[in-house]
Each structure stands twice: as structure tokens, then as C-alpha cells.
Design a protein around this motif. Structure first.
Motif, PDB file in Angstrom:
ATOM      1  N   GLU A 297      31.087  11.280 -14.728  1.00 44.97           N
ATOM      2  CA  GLU A 297      30.545  10.815 -13.447  1.00 44.97           C
ATOM      3  C   GLU A 297      29.900  11.959 -12.673  1.00 44.97           C
ATOM      4  O   GLU A 297      29.024  11.734 -11.844  1.00 44.97           O
ATOM      5  N   ILE A 298      30.403  13.172 -12.912  1.00 42.44           N
ATOM      6  CA  ILE A 298      29.846  14.379 -12.298  1.00 42.44           C
ATOM      7  C   ILE A 298      29.706  15.434 -13.383  1.00 42.44           C
ATOM      8  O   ILE A 298      30.339  15.342 -14.440  1.00 42.44           O
ATOM      9  N   GLY A 299      28.905  16.446 -13.114  1.00 42.67           N
ATOM     10  CA  GLY A 299      28.712  17.518 -14.075  1.00 42.67           C
ATOM     11  C   GLY A 299      29.638  18.703 -13.820  1.00 42.67           C
ATOM     12  O   GLY A 299      30.323  18.772 -12.792  1.00 42.67           O
ATOM     13  N   ALA A 300      29.633  19.624 -14.769  1.00 41.86           N
ATOM     14  CA  ALA A 300      30.473  20.823 -14.666  1.00 41.86           C
ATOM     15  C   ALA A 300      30.131  21.632 -13.429  1.00 41.86           C
ATOM     16  O   ALA A 300      31.014  22.128 -12.726  1.00 41.86           O
ATOM     17  N   GLU A 301      28.846  21.744 -13.149  1.00 44.80           N
ATOM     18  CA  GLU A 301      28.426  22.529 -11.987  1.00 44.80           C
ATOM     19  C   GLU A 301      28.915  21.888 -10.689  1.00 44.80           C
ATOM     20  O   GLU A 301      29.382  22.583  -9.779  1.00 44.80           O
ATOM     21  N   GLN A 302      28.832  20.565 -10.600  1.00 48.04           N
ATOM     22  CA  GLN A 302      29.302  19.890  -9.384  1.00 48.04           C
ATOM     23  C   GLN A 302      30.808  20.072  -9.218  1.00 48.04           C
ATOM     24  O   GLN A 302      31.289  20.306  -8.114  1.00 48.04           O
ATOM     25  N   LEU A 303      31.557  20.006 -10.318  1.00 44.80           N
ATOM     26  CA  LEU A 303      33.008  20.200 -10.248  1.00 44.80           C
ATOM     27  C   LEU A 303      33.350  21.606  -9.761  1.00 44.80           C
ATOM     28  O   LEU A 303      34.142  21.772  -8.837  1.00 44.80           O
ATOM     29  N   THR A 304      32.728  22.623 -10.354  1.00 43.00           N
ATOM     30  CA  THR A 304      33.096  23.994  -9.976  1.00 43.00           C
ATOM     31  C   THR A 304      32.611  24.358  -8.574  1.00 43.00           C
ATOM     32  O   THR A 304      33.327  25.041  -7.842  1.00 43.00           O
ATOM     33  N   GLU A 305      31.426  23.876  -8.203  1.00 45.45           N
ATOM     34  CA  GLU A 305      30.951  24.132  -6.833  1.00 45.45           C
ATOM     35  C   GLU A 305      31.873  23.471  -5.814  1.00 45.45           C
ATOM     36  O   GLU A 305      32.186  24.054  -4.767  1.00 45.45           O
TER      37      GLU A 305
END
Length: 160
Positions: free
Chosen positions: A102-110
Motif C-alpha cells: 500500500e506504501i513504498g519503502a521510502e514512504q515507510l522510512t520517511e
């Protein structure tokens, strides 16, 4: 009132939705729909019925007292957006969203960097912040960066 842990587990979608609303990531729609689903699943309280009937775009500031009342009636802990425990619940939701694409790795870490931050009292949670730092400060993202985020999310979900 919720009397046992099985019933409490049945309210986890409501707890997760309200947690994400409280930390400012999701709007009210998820919480209103989760309240309606809780009613459909057989949970009931006057404030929960009222919460399920809120407009989907309701402001947190307008409805916080009602949500608190519903949680009290259901014997649930109300999420404190500044507490580490609430942030860990929110991180679990975000990891699940990442693993479900549903979200990407970058969105999770940010997100983790902005909500969890450095010096968080949980090393596994802080790993996402450090992964965001790696992405932010390296001239190129390392080839193993996304798999490391996935591995961290899987490990975080698997704990407990």
C-alpha cells in the motif's frame, strides 16, 4: 464493554485506525469506517454508534472527546500520540501497509523518521530511521536498501 482479550483483538482495526488518526497520518474516514465495522461485528456502545455516524471528513479536534468516550465505553486504551507505545502501534500499521504494497519503502522510512525520530527507546523501531538516513545521505541508494527495509518490516511485524 469489552470483557476478554478475544473481544479486544476484534477491536484492533478500530484501535489501529484511531491510532493512525491520532498521530496525524490518516484522516477520520478510516476511524469512522472502523467504528461502523466494529458495530457490524457486534461491538456496541452509545459513543461507538455516534462515532460510526460521523461524517467521513470529521476533524480530530471536533471528535476527539467522542472517540475518547467510545474507547472508555469499550474499555480500550486511548492512544496518546506522543507516547512510545502509540508510535509502536502506528509503526506496526505502517509496516503492514508496506508489506501489503500500500506504501513504498521510502514512504515507510520517511514516516518513521518524522514520527519515531532518533533516540527512540526501541532499537528495532529506530532501524527504520537509520534506513531513512542511509537513503538521505548516500549519493546513491545502496542496492540492498529496499530488501533491508522489507526485512526490518517483516521482523517488526513478527515480534511479540
Amino acid at each position: 464493554m469489552v470483557a476478554d482479550s478475544t473481544a479486544s483483538a476484534g477491536l484492533r482495526p478500530l484501535q489501529n485506525a484511531v491510532t493512525m488518526w491520532a498521530v496525524g497520518f490518516d484522516g477520520s474516514a478510516s476511524s469512522v469506517l472502523a467504528a461502523a465495522n466494529a458495530l457490524a461485528d457486534g461491538f456496541d456502545s452509545p459513543a461507538l454508534r455516534e462515532m460510526a455516524g460521523l461524517p467521513l471528513e470529521t476533524s480530530w479536534w471536533v471528535s476527539e472527546d467522542l472517540v475518547r468516550e467510545a474507547f472508555a465505553e469499550l474499555d480500550l486504551d486511548f492512544p496518546d500520540a506522543s507516547s512510545p507505545a502509540t508510535k509502536l502501534v502506528a509503526l506496526r500499521v505502517m509496516c503492514q501497509r508496506f508489506l501489503e504494497a500500500e506504501i513504498g519503502a521510502e514512504q515507510l522510512t520517511e514516516w518513521a523518521h518524522s514520527v519515531i525520530g532518533h533516540e527512540f527507546p526501541d532499537e528495532q523501531a529506530e532501524k527504520f530511521v537509520l534506513l531513512d538516513d542511509t537513503d538521505d545521505y548516500m549519493p546513491e541508494r545502496p542496492a540492498d536498501w529496499a530488501p533491508r527495509v522489507r526485512s526490518a518490516a517483516e521482523a517488526f511485524i513478527a515480534r511479540d
